[in-house]
Write a protein that holds these residues in place. Structure first.
Motif, short mmCIF file in Angstrom:
data_model
loop_
_atom_site.label_atom_id
_atom_site.label_comp_id
_atom_site.label_asym_id
_atom_site.label_seq_id
_atom_site.Cartn_x
_atom_site.Cartn_y
_atom_site.Cartn_z
N ASN A 179 -4.46 -4.94 7.29
CA ASN A 179 -4.50 -3.73 7.77
C ASN A 179 -3.61 -3.61 8.94
OD1 ASN A 179 -6.06 -3.01 9.81
ND2 ASN A 179 -6.38 -4.04 11.57
N TYR B 31 0.96 2.73 6.95
CA TYR B 31 1.18 3.82 6.20
C TYR B 31 0.47 5.03 6.64
CZ TYR B 31 0.79 6.12 1.70
OH TYR B 31 0.81 7.53 0.50
N GLN C 149 -10.28 -6.27 5.87
CA GLN C 149 -9.56 -7.22 4.85
C GLN C 149 -8.75 -8.27 5.49
OE1 GLN C 149 -7.56 -3.56 4.90
NE2 GLN C 149 -7.43 -3.36 7.06
N PHE D 73 -6.59 -0.96 -2.64
CA PHE D 73 -7.15 -0.43 -1.14
C PHE D 73 -7.63 0.11 -0.68
CE2 PHE D 73 -2.49 -1.29 -3.00
CZ PHE D 73 -2.63 -2.84 -1.91
N SER E 213 -9.97 0.54 1.83
CA SER E 213 -9.84 0.50 3.23
C SER E 213 -8.55 1.81 4.30
CB SER E 213 -9.63 -0.44 3.97
OG SER E 213 -8.13 -1.00 3.56
N VAL E 214 -8.20 2.32 2.61
CA VAL E 214 -6.32 3.50 3.20
C VAL E 214 -7.31 4.41 2.77
CG1 VAL E 214 -4.31 4.03 2.31
CG2 VAL E 214 -4.70 1.90 2.03
N GLN F 142 -12.74 -1.67 5.82
CA GLN F 142 -11.98 -1.74 6.58
C GLN F 142 -12.26 -3.64 7.21
OE1 GLN F 142 -11.61 1.50 9.07
NE2 GLN F 142 -12.20 2.76 6.91
N THR G 30 -1.89 -1.16 5.77
CA THR G 30 -2.72 -0.36 5.63
C THR G 30 -2.49 0.96 7.25
OG1 THR G 30 -4.62 -0.88 6.58
CG2 THR G 30 -4.05 -0.59 3.98
N SER G 31 -2.77 0.18 7.96
CA SER G 31 -2.31 0.87 9.22
C SER G 31 -1.11 1.85 9.40
CB SER G 31 -2.64 0.20 10.59
OG SER G 31 -4.21 0.43 10.99
N ARG H 20 -6.98 -9.46 -3.04
CA ARG H 20 -6.68 -9.17 -1.37
C ARG H 20 -7.62 -9.80 -0.08
NH1 ARG H 20 -9.84 -4.29 -3.03
NH2 ARG H 20 -11.63 -5.03 -2.82
N PRO I 278 0.92 -1.20 0.03
CA PRO I 278 0.63 -0.32 -0.14
C PRO I 278 0.95 0.78 0.11
CG PRO I 278 -0.98 -1.56 1.61
CD PRO I 278 0.69 -1.89 1.05
N ASN I 279 2.17 1.57 0.30
CA ASN I 279 2.34 2.64 0.71
C ASN I 279 3.10 2.83 -0.61
OD1 ASN I 279 3.92 -0.19 0.82
ND2 ASN I 279 5.96 1.96 0.75
#
Length: 677
Positions: free
Chosen positions: A496, A502, A491, A458, A460-461, A488, A499-500, A544, A416-417
Motif C-alpha cells: 500500500n 507511485y 493488499q 498490482f 490496486s493501482v 485495495q 502504490t500510494s 502478493r 509498482p513504479n
C-alpha cells in the motif's frame, strides 16, 4: 606549387642564389636537377645584363640589386613559375605535398619583409595582388582547419560510444548505465535548452567571476553572497579498492567534531536560532545547513532552503579526495558511516529542488549519482524515483535499458513504479514518428504486454490513478471485483505504501488522452483474462500475499524524505512514533560509529516535574547530578541531597515570609454602592 619546391628544382638556398655546379667544380649527379637551358637569358632580359658566375657566395651581399626588395622578390617568383613550367615539361619531376607547409612559412617571411621600406620606385600593383592572393589562401587554410576540427569531433563522438539505435528500437550505449555527465549536473544548461541563454543569463556575462578565491566545482555554482570558504575540518579518505571499485569515506577532524557536538545540543534545544548562531561561527557546517534548510522550507522560504543545500554540497565537494570521481560510477560511499550520510541527503534534497524548479534532466543525473554511490544497498531507495525522472526528462531509452539490465538480478518488475513506468516509456517510444515501422510495432507490443502484466500484478493501482487523473471508469471496470475496493483493502501495508507513493508522484504523466485510451484498451484485455481464469492471475495473487509483508528501512527513509502525503499516511506506527531528524532520518541499525558524543553532566530530559520546579527556584540545585552509583559514595550523595532539600526549604520560607498582602482601598460612602440601577 610552393617556393621551396621551386628552389629545389633550381638548386638554390633560401634567400639567395646558389652558384653553378660547374663553377664550384662539382659535376651534377644523377639525382640532382639541372638548370633548364636559357634561364640566364630569360632572367637577364628582365633585369638587365646577366650576372656573371660567382665563386664566393658572400659577394652576393654587396650586389647593387638587393634581394630583400619586395618588388625584386615578386619578379623572382614570377620568373620561377615560368621556369617551373618549362622544367616540368622537360624533366617531369613530381612535387610532393610535404613542401606546402614550408611554402606557408616562406609566405610568413615574405609578410615580414613586406613591412620594410621600399627601396624601388616600381608600382605596387603586384604587391596588392599578392596580398589578395595570400588572404584568399589564408582563408582556405582556415576553412580546411575548421573542417578538420569538425571531422575530429565527429570521430571522438563515435569513439566515445554515443547513443546508437538498434533494430529492437532500444537505445544502446557502450558507456556504463550509471555514467554521469558533468554538463548535465548544471541546471543552467537545461534551462538554456528550454528558454535560451539570454533568458537564463540575462545581462550577466557567463564565466564572470568577481571573487577570485571561489573554487570551481561541478555539483553547484558558488555564489558571491556566500561566506568565504575555509577548511571546515572535513576530509575524504580512500578506504580500499576491490575489483576495480574504490571505497571512500568522509572523516571529521577534531575541530569539526566539537562543532558537531554543539550542533547536537542546538537540535535538542528545539530552537532554530541556536542553529543560526552556530552557522554564524561555522558557515559551512553541513548538518547545520541541512537542518536549517528544513526549517526554511517549512516556513515557505524555498529560495533560502535551496541555497543552504547548495552551500552544503559545495562544502562537501571541496573535501573530495583527488581520486574520487563523480562520473565513473565506480566510487562508493558507505551509508552506515554517519560522516557519509550528509552527502547522500544533500544530493537527494538538491535533486528534489531541481525537479520542482523544472529541471528533470539535471535531477535525473543527480539521481544516477546517488545510485552509483551504493547501487547494491540503495540507502535512500532512489529506485522509487528514477523512473519518474526518466519519464519527465523523456529519457525513455535509459529507463528501458535499466529495466533490461537490472531485471534479472534486482527484480525491478516487483516494484509498482517500474511495473507501470516501463510500459509507459515503451508507449511513448511507439509514438515517435522518426523511428522505423519495425521499431514502432515492437515498442507497441512490449508496452501492451508489460502494462497488462502490471495491472494483473498490482490491480490496486488503477482506481486511485484514475481518481487522481479525474477520470471516471466505465461500468464494466467499476462493477468488476478485480479492480474494486477489495483489491485495495486486501493488499499488504508495505504494498500500500509503494502504490500510494507511485500514484501520488506520477499521476500527472497519465493524464494524456492518448495514454488514457491506451490504458483503457489494456484494462479490458486484463478483464477478459480474469474472466477466462488465466493461471497468471492466480499466480500473481499468490505472490502478493507472500511478499510485501514489511518494507525495508530504506523505503521508509525515502517516504519520509519525499514528503508525499499519500505515502506518509501509510507509514507504520513504529516509524511515526520515533523522532525523525532532517540531518539523519532513520539511521541504519548497523551503523559504523567512528567517534561518540561525550556524556553530558546534566540530563534535564530525565528529570521529574518536581525537580524542574526546584531548579527554577534554585538554579544550582541538582537532584540527579549528585547521585552516584558507587557504593562507597552513597552516604555522601544522600547527605548532599538532604542539604539541597534543606536549602530549598529555607529559601521557600524566606520567600513566604517576605510576601505582604495589601488590603483593598475602602470607599467613604458605603451607601453609594447600592445605586447601580
Amino acid at each position: 606549387m610552393s617556393r621551396r619546391a621551386l628552389r629545389r628544382l633550381r638548386g638554390e638556398q633560401r634567400g639567395q642564389e646558389e652558384p653553378g655546379l660547374g663553377q664550384l667544380g662539382l659535376a651534377p649527379g644523377p639525382g640532382r636537377c639541372q638548370e633548364p637551358p636559357g634561364h640566364a637569358a630569360a632572367a637577364g632580359g628582365r633585369r638587365g645584363p646577366a650576372r656573371p658566375g660567382v665563386s664566393n657566395r658572400f659577394e652576393l651581399i654587396t650586389n647593387e640589386e638587393p634581394e630583400d626588395d619586395p618588388s625584386f622578390r615578386e619578379e623572382r617568383v614570377d620568373a620561377r613559375f615560368r621556369e617551373q613550367d618549362v622544367a616540368e615539361g622537360n624533366s617531369g619531376v613530381p612535387v610532393t605535398e610535404e613542401t606546402e607547409g614550408d611554402g606557408q612559412r616562406d609566405g610568413e617571411d615574405a609578410d615580414q619583409q613586406d613591412q620594410t621600406p621600399m627601396s624601388s620606385n616600381k608600382p605596387r600593383k603586384k604587391k596588392k595582388k599578392r596580398k589578395t592572393k595570400k588572404a584568399s589562401a589564408g582563408e582556405t587554410l582556415e576553412d580546411n582547419d575548421l573542417e578538420d576540427i569538425d571531422s575530429l569531433l565527429e570521430k571522438i563522438e563515435d569513439t566515445n560510444g554515443l547513443s546508437q539505435q538498434t533494430q529492437s528500437g532500444i537505445i544502446a550505449d557502450s558507456r556504463p548505465l550509471l555514467y554521469v555527465e558533468h554538463r548535465n549536473l548544471n541546471p543552467e544548461n537545461e534551462l538554456k535548452r528550454y528558454f535560451g541563454a539570454r533568458a537564463v543569463l540575462g545581462d550577466q556575462r557567463p564565466r564572470q567571476r568577481q571573487r577570485q578565491y571561489v573554487r570551481s566545482t561541478w555539483l553547484t555554482a558558488p555564489k558571491n553572497t556566500w561566506p568565504r570558504y575555509s577548511k571546515t575540518g572535513i576530509a575524504m579518505q580512500l578506504v580500499e579498492t576491490r575489483r576495480g571499485v574504490q571505497y571512500f569515506t568522509f572523516e571529521h577532524h577534531r575541530e569539526y567534531q566539537q562543532v558537531q557536538f554543539k550542533f547536537l545540543d542546538a537540535v535538542e534545544s528545539m530552537d532554530p536560532n541556536n542553529i543560526v548562531l552556530l552557522l554564524q561561527m561555522n558557515p559551512y557546517h553541513v548538518d547545520s545547513l541541512l537542518q536549517l534548510s528544513d526549517v526554511c522550507r517549512m516556513q515557505e522560504d524555498q529560495e533560502m532552503a535551496r541555497d543552504l543545500i547548495e552551500r552544503a554540497l559545495y562544502s562537501l565537494e571541496c573535501a573530495f579526495h583527488p581520486v574520487f570521481s563523480l562520473t565513473s560510477g565506480s566510487c562508493r560511499l558507505d551509508y552506515r558511516r554517519p560522516e557519509n550520510r550528509a552527502f547522500y541527503l544533500a544530493l537527494f534534497k538538491h535533486l528534489m529542488f531541481l525537479e520542482k524548479r523544472g529541471c528533470p534532466r539535471t535531477a535525473l543525473e543527480f539521481c544516477k549519482l546517488i545510485l552509483s554511490l551504493d547501487p547494491e544497498n540503495d540507502p535512500l531507495c532512489v529506485l522509487l524515483l528514477i523512473d519518474f525522472l526518466s519519464l519527465r526528462a523523456r529519457e525513455y531509452g535509459f529507463l528501458t535499458r535499466m529495466f533490461q539490465e537490472w531485471e534479472s538480478h534486482r527484480n525491478l518488475s516487483q516494484l509498482p513504479n517500474f511495473a507501470f513506468s516501463v510500459p509507459l516509456a515503451y508507449f511513448f517510444l511507439s509514438q515517435q514518428e522518426e523511428r522505423s515501422e519495425l521499431e514502432l510495432s515492437q515498442a507497441r507490443e512490449r508496452a501492451a504486454r508489460l502494462i497488462q502484466l502490471a495491472l494483473i500484478m498490482f490491480p490496486s493501482v488503477l482506481m486511485p490513478l484514475l481518481d487522481h487523473c479525474s477520470v471516471q471508469a466505465d461500468a464494466r471496470v467499476t462493477s468488476h471485483s478485480f479492480f474494486g475496493l477489495n483489491a485495495q483493502i486486501s493488499q499488504p501495508p508495505a504494498l500500500n505504501q509503494l502504490t500510494s507513493l507511485y500514484v501520488g508522484r506520477t499521476h500527472s504523466l497519465w493524464k494524456d488522452p492518448a495514454v488514457m485510451a491506451w490504458l483503457e484498451t489494456n484494462v479490458h484485455e486484463v478483464l477478459c483474462k480474469v474472466d477466462a481464469r488465466d493461471p497468471l492471475v492466480e499466480e500473481c495473487e499468490h505472490k502478493r500475499k507472500m511478499r510485501y509483508q514489511s518494507a525495508p528501512r530504506n523505503i521508509y527513509r525515502h517516504v519520509i524524505l519525499s514528503e508525499m502525503k499519500e505515502a506518509t499516511a501509510a507509514l507504520p506506527l513504529e516509524v511515526t512514533s520515533q523522532p525523525v531528524m532532517g540531518f539523519d532520518p532513520l539511521p541504519p541499525l548497523d551503523s559504523i560509529i567512528s567517534y561518540t558524543r561525550p556524556e553530558r553532566t546534566n540530563h534535564p530530559s530525565n528529570e521529574s516535574t518536581l525537580s524542574l520546579f526546584f531548579r527554577s527556584l534554585l538554579p544550582n540545585f541538582n537532584l540527579q547530578g549528585d547521585i552516584r552509583h558507587d557504593g562507597d559514595e552513597e552516604a555522601g550523595a544522600g547527605q548532599d541531597l538532604n542539604q539541597g532539600v534543606n536549602r530549598l526549604m529555607a529559601a521557600m520560607r524566606d520567600m513566604l515570609a517576605n510576601i505582604q498582602f495589601q488590603e483593598p482601598p475602602r470607599d467613604d460612602n458605603p451607601e453609594g454602592d447600592a445605586d447601580w440601577d
